[in-house]
Write a protein that holds these residues in place. Structure first.
Motif, short mmCIF file in Angstrom:
data_model
loop_
_atom_site.label_atom_id
_atom_site.label_comp_id
_atom_site.label_asym_id
_atom_site.label_seq_id
_atom_site.Cartn_x
_atom_site.Cartn_y
_atom_site.Cartn_z
N LEU A 35 29.69 30.69 23.43
CA LEU A 35 30.00 31.20 21.94
C LEU A 35 30.03 32.76 21.72
N GLY A 36 31.01 33.36 21.49
CA GLY A 36 31.18 34.82 21.42
C GLY A 36 32.47 35.21 20.96
N GLN A 37 32.75 36.51 20.78
CA GLN A 37 34.12 36.99 20.35
C GLN A 37 34.32 38.35 20.74
N PRO A 38 35.24 38.65 21.67
CA PRO A 38 36.05 37.82 22.47
C PRO A 38 35.10 36.90 23.54
N VAL A 39 35.97 35.89 23.87
CA VAL A 39 35.38 35.29 25.19
C VAL A 39 36.68 34.95 25.99
N SER A 40 37.87 35.51 25.64
CA SER A 40 38.83 35.03 26.79
C SER A 40 38.89 35.62 28.14
N HIS A 41 38.18 36.78 28.14
CA HIS A 41 37.90 37.35 29.43
C HIS A 41 36.88 36.99 30.24
N SER A 42 36.02 35.72 29.78
CA SER A 42 34.80 35.54 30.24
C SER A 42 34.63 34.75 31.74
N LEU A 43 34.00 35.00 32.59
CA LEU A 43 33.88 34.50 33.92
C LEU A 43 33.14 33.19 33.64
N SER A 44 32.35 33.07 32.69
CA SER A 44 31.52 31.90 32.57
C SER A 44 32.15 30.52 32.73
N PRO A 45 33.26 30.31 32.47
CA PRO A 45 33.83 28.93 32.48
C PRO A 45 34.18 28.63 33.84
N VAL A 46 34.66 29.46 34.77
CA VAL A 46 34.90 29.17 35.87
C VAL A 46 33.69 29.25 36.84
N MET A 47 32.78 29.88 36.43
CA MET A 47 31.28 29.90 37.27
C MET A 47 30.85 28.52 37.05
N ASP A 85 25.40 29.69 44.84
CA ASP A 85 26.25 30.19 46.06
C ASP A 85 27.94 29.80 45.16
N GLN A 86 27.77 28.45 44.50
CA GLN A 86 29.35 28.24 44.28
C GLN A 86 29.45 29.01 42.89
N MET A 87 28.39 29.22 42.17
CA MET A 87 28.50 29.92 40.98
C MET A 87 29.25 31.36 41.13
N ARG A 88 28.61 31.90 42.10
CA ARG A 88 29.00 33.24 42.44
C ARG A 88 30.33 33.40 42.94
N GLU A 89 30.61 32.37 43.90
CA GLU A 89 32.00 32.41 44.68
C GLU A 89 33.17 32.15 43.64
N GLY A 90 32.84 31.32 42.58
CA GLY A 90 33.94 30.96 41.60
C GLY A 90 33.93 32.22 40.71
N ALA A 91 32.76 32.84 40.30
CA ALA A 91 32.99 33.96 39.60
C ALA A 91 33.78 35.08 40.33
N LEU A 92 33.40 35.48 41.50
CA LEU A 92 34.19 36.29 42.39
C LEU A 92 35.65 36.08 42.64
N ARG A 93 36.00 34.97 42.65
CA ARG A 93 37.54 34.48 42.75
C ARG A 93 38.25 34.92 41.43
N SER A 94 37.64 34.54 40.34
CA SER A 94 38.17 34.95 39.05
C SER A 94 38.16 36.38 38.84
N LEU A 95 37.35 37.14 39.25
CA LEU A 95 37.20 38.59 39.10
C LEU A 95 38.36 39.24 39.89
N ASN A 96 38.31 38.82 41.02
CA ASN A 96 39.28 39.23 42.16
C ASN A 96 40.80 39.18 41.63
N VAL A 97 41.09 38.11 40.97
CA VAL A 97 42.36 37.48 40.42
C VAL A 97 42.78 38.48 39.10
N HIS A 98 41.78 38.98 38.31
CA HIS A 98 42.19 39.56 37.32
C HIS A 98 42.27 41.19 37.66
N GLN A 99 41.48 41.64 38.51
CA GLN A 99 41.51 42.82 39.14
C GLN A 99 42.81 43.28 40.21
N ALA A 100 43.21 42.26 40.49
CA ALA A 100 44.60 42.32 41.33
C ALA A 100 45.67 43.19 40.75
#
Length: 297
Positions: A12-24, A282-297
């Motif tokens: 729950l938050g505002q905004p949350v569209s940028h959040s890495l939490s769902p992928v993680m 480790d899987q949570m970290r990898e998921g967050a990193l993948r999502s972050l790298n996609v958004h920063q690309a």
């Protein structure tokens, strides 16, 4: 697969569209073979109680809470952990069998996790915290758990800093390091930095959109002579690295960014919701990193 038995957890938050939490979190749920899915729920302040009531009514198993609701949600909890009471902020909600929500704060645990890997370095050391906003509360409370000799907290507004330190002093243990107020004046800060082993930035300076591409807390001149023995910890993780951490890396410093805190506080929350100790960090970290790298690309 989502089925008729799939349970929901979420943010729950505002905004949350940028959040890495769902992928993680969904990476962890898949690895744990839990029939749950983690969703981001945008929620305005005036709707918070109604959203909490509705999610509990449909069997939500747990919620993360982020900006701007961490303080407001305290008053909507049926129970609070001692830490949540002390910090005046909740980031993790767990449904109670008798109805209502239990509020806790896992930010301190998330912040401390990477520092515990260097535990021997903090014995008798001094630390500096830049900023005294909401995120700094969990940071200072965490530092009070380490064997430091002093924690210097620098703030721009003396009144706000005094209130902040009084709140944190009220719940500290007898063996906790003293909390020392400082201004953002570069000259006294520079002297303290020369003998400190840990500096934590809780300000938004250096984040994308805050101060320009090369912005650093209090300006680059203050950090030109930073010693390689200092650990720099920035709660920001976009960009990665921040200009401040990039400079620290050039100087040979050990650097930590806010992504690890995000991952570790999320893992702590998932352990609470699931009652399981085998949360795959480790899987949570990898998921967050993948999502972050996609958004920063």
């Amino acid at each position: 697969m989502i089925s008729g038995t799939t349970a929901v957890i979420g943010l729950l938050g505002q905004p949350v569209s940028h959040s890495l939490s769902p992928v993680m979190h969904n990476a962890a749920l898949e690895a744990m073979a839990l029939d749950w899915r983690y969703m981001a729920f945008p929620c305005d302040a005036e709707d918070l109680k109604a959203v909490l009531d509705g999610l509990q009514a449909v069997g939500c198993r747990g919620l993360s809470v982020t900006i701007p609701h961490k303080q407001q949600v305290v008053g909507l909890c049926r129970e609070l952990s001692p830490l949540a009471k002390r910090l005046g902020a909740v980031n993790t909600l767990t449904p109670l069998k008798e109805g209502g929500w239990h509020g806790h704060n896992t930010d301190m645990e998330g912040f401390l996790a990477p520092l515990k890997l260097q535990a021997e370095q903090w014995q008798g050391a001094e630390a500096v915290v830049l900023g005294c906003g909401g995120s700094a509360r969990a940071v200072v409370a965490g530092l009070q758990q380490l064997p430091l000799t002093a924690i210097h907290v620098a703030g721009r507004r003396p009144d706000a800093l005094a209130d902040f330190l009084n709140d944190l002093r009220a719940g500290q243990g007898s063996d906790s390091a003293p909390l020392i107020a400082m201004s953002f004046d570069p000259e006294p800060l520079s002297r303290v930095l020369q003998r400190s082993k840990l500096v934590v930035n809780t300000t938004p300076v250096g984040m994308q959109g805050h101060g320009g591409d090369n912005a650093m807390p209090l300006g680059s001149d203050l950090w030109a002579g930073v010693d390689a023995s200092v650990t720099l910890y920035d709660l920001i993780y976009t960009p990665r690295p921040t200009p401040w951490l990039a400079l620290g890396q050039q100087r040979g410093c050990h650097t930590i960014d806010g992504l690890e805190m995000l991952v570790q506080q999320g893992a702590a929350a998932l352990r609470r919701w699931s009652g399981r100790a085998d949360v795959p960090v480790d899987q949570m970290r990898e998921g967050a990193l993948r999502s972050l790298n996609v958004h920063q690309a």
